[in-house]
Design an enzyme around this catalytic site. Structure first.
Site, PDB file in Angstrom:
ATOM      1  N   CYS A   1      -8.967  -7.751   8.063  1.00 46.67           N
ATOM      2  CA  CYS A   1      -8.639  -9.103   8.509  1.00 46.67           C
ATOM      3  C   CYS A   1      -9.100  -9.299   9.951  1.00 46.67           C
ATOM      4  O   CYS A   1     -10.296  -9.454  10.183  1.00 46.67           O
ATOM      5  CB  CYS A   1      -7.154  -9.383   8.304  1.00 46.67           C
ATOM      6  SG  CYS A   1      -6.840 -11.145   8.088  1.00 46.67           S
TER       7      CYS A   1
ATOM      8  N   HIS B   1      -6.359  -8.344   2.787  1.00 45.48           N
ATOM      9  CA  HIS B   1      -5.485  -7.194   3.060  1.00 45.48           C
ATOM     10  C   HIS B   1      -5.394  -6.264   1.857  1.00 45.48           C
ATOM     11  O   HIS B   1      -4.455  -6.360   1.063  1.00 45.48           O
ATOM     12  CB  HIS B   1      -4.079  -7.693   3.433  1.00 45.48           C
ATOM     13  CG  HIS B   1      -4.021  -8.332   4.778  1.00 45.48           C
ATOM     14  ND1 HIS B   1      -3.886  -7.606   5.934  1.00 45.48           N
ATOM     15  CD2 HIS B   1      -4.103  -9.623   5.152  1.00 45.48           C
ATOM     16  CE1 HIS B   1      -3.880  -8.423   6.972  1.00 45.48           C
ATOM     17  NE2 HIS B   1      -4.012  -9.663   6.528  1.00 45.48           N
TER      18      HIS B   1
ATOM     19  N   GLU C   1      -4.530  -3.277   1.793  1.00 45.22           N
ATOM     20  CA  GLU C   1      -3.417  -2.324   1.898  1.00 45.22           C
ATOM     21  C   GLU C   1      -2.214  -2.734   1.043  1.00 45.22           C
ATOM     22  O   GLU C   1      -1.423  -1.881   0.644  1.00 45.22           O
ATOM     23  CB  GLU C   1      -2.992  -2.135   3.365  1.00 45.22           C
ATOM     24  CG  GLU C   1      -2.278  -3.311   4.038  1.00 45.22           C
ATOM     25  CD  GLU C   1      -3.210  -4.341   4.672  1.00 45.22           C
ATOM     26  OE1 GLU C   1      -4.384  -4.436   4.233  1.00 45.22           O
ATOM     27  OE2 GLU C   1      -2.776  -5.071   5.579  1.00 45.22           O
TER      28      GLU C   1
END
Ligand code: GLN
Length: 535
Positions: free
Chosen positions: A382, A508, A510
């Site tokens: 990001c 994102h 993650e």
């Protein structure tokens, strides 16, 4: 089948209730049941979107764009539950809904009260998740500690649900602390009181998970069983494990899952836990080791980048590799005297995570430049991708003042900026691009090699985008745009030319990584770090 498991906490906060609830979810899935998870946060904020990462840790984003408590991240890592806006309930949401109904005249002139109106709203929202015909078991975690003023209406709603649906359909688990005082003596009194406090609210827990540093003896468990009216089998020693991913196994070995299923009158099924066993082996007995630097801004509070740390660990698990993580506050790199060669000596990969606001930005840019110029694997997430574009524009295109308009409104080269179209594609108002969006990866890129498919779908939480007016120039200088939105309009990923491994993504990844299925980008980042370490 519709079964409810309530998870509450006693004695004090930060006992790992979220990990306990998630681990129970993992065990139920290992036995072939479909699980849902609900988090109740007794604060007045409507969601976690406005909360500071310094105070509250990371904001976790769901596919449908809800900004939630980081505990949902744990649910997402331990289970495959489909987490959406409805899985996160706050006091703010409940009161807002009830007051809006009152204003709309829906209560027909009656006095609107905590019981039944607030409690009904809570029950309705829990059941909205649990009533999904595909879901077998819904685990509801109530944030905070029993005894807090804020959680009383939620506990009352739980009590009512247990009463209405019967003890075979709704059960309760209390997580408490068993401390040891100086001299090492173990104290059960706080747990006895904590259980009593829950009983006073009309809830008799079916099981208790005792958090302690060391495993507790059977004698001690028997004693607690006697004092709390909880069957001995339901008194579980939740001692500190070397990794949180061992907690499902720790509960399994104490037969917590079969006990809970018996309580709910559900026939047990075969448990398939081999994936959790290999995860734990990979974490506690890694074959190799790499050192990763994470250069970000919220470094003081571990929880602010919770999903990043976990996803990195998963990347390590994929290679049976242990990670040594160097947390670097990016503002440290801004000092002209900062010796980057010394700071990044022995570092095998650099990750710049997401973030908002100006502080530390120049330090991140220096880190990206160092990675690019020294051929160190780089992963930008990001903000970390935007940094890549800014640094490249400055160093390679020679646009000295290139910047994001988030940090410099009057730059002559706004390579990252706000877009008109962005407000149109935002589903939930405001200016933030939130939730899951499709992206198309370009053949021959690192990102395509990772996912091995053309179309991907990842979660976003950002306002700014790469500026399309300047994109052609940047691409002409070989910054590789390796993924875009399906219409080609927005940059979703980029990579440096001729580099060992670099990927910057506007989304994102993650949030979607699991220990049992590491995210491909984290897997490949650690893979590249291993290659770099071997050189
Ligand atoms: N601040 C940047 C933006 O709003 C990046 C956000 C992020 O990293 N999550 O676009």
């Amino acid at each position: 089948m519709r079964k409810l498991i309530f998870v509450t906490g006693g004695v004090c906060s930060s006992l790992g209730k979220g990990i306990a609830a998630s681990s129970i979810g993992a065990l139920m899935e290992a036995r072939g049941f479909t699980v849902q998870m609900v988090k109740i946060d007794p604060y007045l904020n409507v969601d976690a979107g406005t909360m500071s990462p310094y105070q509250h840790g990371e904001v976790y984003v769901t596919d449908d764009g809800a900004e939630t408590d980081l505990d949902l991240g744990n649910y997402g890592r331990f289970t495959t539950a489909k987490l959406r806006r409805a899985n996160s309930i706050t006091t703010g949401q409940i009161y807002k809904a009830v007051i809006e109904k009152e204003r709309a005249g829906e209560y027909l002139g009656r006095t609107v009260q905590v019981v039944p109106h607030i409690t009904n709203e809570i029950k309705q929202r829990i059941l909205a998740v649990a009533n999904d015909p595909e879901v077998d078991i819904t685990i509801v975690e109530i944030g905070g500690t029993v005894g807090d003023i804020e959680s009383v209406p939620f506990l009352e709603a739980c009590r009512q649900l247990i009463h209405e649906y019967g003890k075979q359909n709704a059960i309760s688990i209390h997580v408490t602390l068993v401390p040891s005082v100086s001299g090492g003596e173990i104290k059960t009194k706080p747990t006895q009181h904590a259980v009593k406090e829950l009983q006073e609210l009309g809830i008799q827990p079916d099981a208790v998970i005792l958090r302690s540093a060391k495993p507790l003896s059977d004698d001690l468990r028997r004693k607690i069983s006697l004092f709390t009216n909880i069957e001995e089998e339901g008194v579980i020693s939740g001692y500190d494990a070397p990794t949180i991913y061992e907690v499902p196994l720790l509960f399994f070995h104490q037969k917590l899952d079969t006990f809970l299923l018996r309580k709910m009158n559900v026939e047990s099924r075969h448990a398939e836990l081999s994936q959790w066993e290999s995860v734990v082996q990979a974490v506690i007995k890694p074959n190799r080791k790499v050192k990763i630097a994470v250069v970000g801004k919220y470094m003081d509070l571990h929880d602010s980048y919770k999903s990043i740390w976990e996803a990195l660990t998963h990347g390590g698990i994929a290679h049976h590799t242990g990670l040594e993580i160097e947390k670097i506050d990016s503002s440290r790199l801004e000092d002209p005297k900062a010796d980057l060669a010394a700071i990044f000596k022995d570092i095998h990969g650099i990750l710049v995570p997401g973030g908002f606001g100006e502080r530390g930005i120049e330090g991140m840019i220096r880190a990206a430049q160092y990675a690019r110029e020294h051929n160190i694997p780089y992963f930008g997430i990001c903000l970390g991708m935007q940094i890549m574009v800014i640094e490249y524009s400055r160093s390679v295109l020679g646009w000295r003042d290139a910047h994001s308009t988030e940090f410099n409104k009057s730059t002559t080269h706004p390579v990252v900026c706000l877009l008109e179209e962005q407000t149109k594609i935002t589903n939930y108002g405001g200016t933030m691009r939130l939730g899951a969006y499709d992206a198309i990866t370009v053949a021959g890129s690192n990102i395509r090699a990772s996912y091995n498919v053309e179309q991907i779908r990842e979660r976003h939480r950002h306002r700014y985008e790469v500026n399309n007016d300047l994109r052609a120039d940047i691409e002409a200088h070989k910054l590789f745009v390796s993924a875009t939105t399906p219409n080609g309009e927005l940059v979703e990923a980029c990579e440096w030319p001729a580099h060992i491994w670099s990927v910057g993504v506007q989304f994102h990844p993650e949030f979607k990584s699991r220990p049992t299925s590491p995210h491909p980008l984290f897997k490949d980042f650690i893979g590249a770090a291993l290659r770099h370490a071997e050189k």
